[in-house]
Design an enzyme around this catalytic site. Structure first.
Site, short mmCIF file in Angstrom:
data_model
loop_
_atom_site.label_atom_id
_atom_site.label_comp_id
_atom_site.label_asym_id
_atom_site.label_seq_id
_atom_site.Cartn_x
_atom_site.Cartn_y
_atom_site.Cartn_z
N LYS A 160 38.04 -28.97 41.50
CA LYS A 160 38.31 -27.54 41.35
C LYS A 160 39.21 -27.02 42.46
CE LYS A 160 38.19 -23.37 39.79
NZ LYS A 160 36.97 -22.58 39.55
N LYS A 228 39.16 -17.13 48.74
CA LYS A 228 38.02 -18.00 49.09
C LYS A 228 38.28 -19.44 48.67
CE LYS A 228 34.88 -18.44 46.21
NZ LYS A 228 34.49 -19.36 45.11
#
Length: 283
Positions: A160, A228
């Site tokens: 990811k 983030k």
């Protein structure tokens, strides 16, 4: 993301009991046919499968590992699928503590955005044991179209991170293409139509070129979350001992978007950042 995913599980005939800190999310779950619980413990107590979809690593640690959390209330054999995007080391920690309590755990972050969640066509990258992946596959197939077991615990999060650096880089380059086309007096919409049909074509060009040219930046996926995620990618690079210079640049552009007040907008708002760098304004 969790709301439409829960709705698809309900449509597939599963019983879904959910908990969210936001009452509006629980109201939507109820409207879709699900049941609202008043705590993580209430969700977990009689569950066969628990799926978590949370913003960041501290939230996952609190909900899964903390007092009153999933592991404290789980029955042996529970299947825990964390679909959040978090640090790989957090997923490894969750898997280790889950195993110690007789819980089967997977990290299964997703890509495809809100539309992919609504349509049930997410890409799901799964880390964990092969037999646990096999057990979870019927659930995952309701939520996604591309579902791949990529390795042991934490591997899903590493994939990811790679996904997010590619997505961020593609958005930045599409934004630069728009800035160049418009500054040169070329119709950016028509120009991107051509790019989308050639080697430069991408899912981002397919889905986002019209909204970017129109300066429509409603999320979608917020800059705050992508900021983030780029931190996760850079941390993973340090852990692996590799240099990712382009990723570092994209992370700085996304940080600039956050600093310029665009944190709540879609990550395609990188176009505004690059306009600002070039001293150009748009309506």
């Amino acid at each position: 993301m969790g709301g439409p995913m829960a709705a698809n599980l309900l449509k597939a005939g599963h019983t879904v009991i959910g908990y969210d800190a936001q009452p509006a999310a629980l109201e939507k779950l109820g409207a879709a046919g699900g049941k609202a619980a008043d705590s993580v413990a209430a969700v977990t107590a009689d569950a066969d499968v628990v799926i978590t979809m949370l913003p960041d690593s501290p939230h996952v640690e609190e909900v899964i590992l903390g007092a009153g959390g999933v592991l404290e209330n789980a029955n042996p054999g529970l299947l825990l699928i964390d679909m959040s995007t978090i640090r790989p080391d957090t997923s490894i920690k969750v898997a280790e503590e889950a195993t110690a309590r007789g819980v089967r755990a997977l990290d299964a972050p997703v890509s495809g955005g809100e539309k992919g969640a609504i349509d049930g066509v997410l890409s799901i990258m799964v880390g964990g044991e092969e037999d646990v992946f096999t057990a979870a596959l019927p659930i995952l197939e309701v939520l996604g179209k591309t579902i791949v077991h990529v390795g042991p615990s934490g591997a899903g999060q590493t994939v990811k991170a790679a996904n997010q650096l590619v997505v961020g880089g593609t958005y930045a380059l599409v934004a630069e293409a728009i800035v160049l086309l418009e500054a040169s007096g070329v119709d950016a919409g028509r120009g991107l139509d051509v790019l989308a049909g050639g080697l430069a074509g991408s899912r981002i060009l397919e889905l986002k070129r019209e909204s970017m040219v129109a300066r429509q930046f409603a999320p979608g996926f917020r800059i705050d979350l992508h900021h983030k995620d780029m931190g996760i990618a850079l941390a993973a690079a340090r852990e692996a001992g590799v240099a990712l210079p382009v990723t570092g640049l994209i992370a700085q552009l996304i940080a600039a978007a956050k600093a310029q007040g665009y944190g709540s907008l879609d990550h395609s708002v990188l176009l505004k950042v690059l306009e600002n760098v070039s001293g150009r304004t748009s309506a």
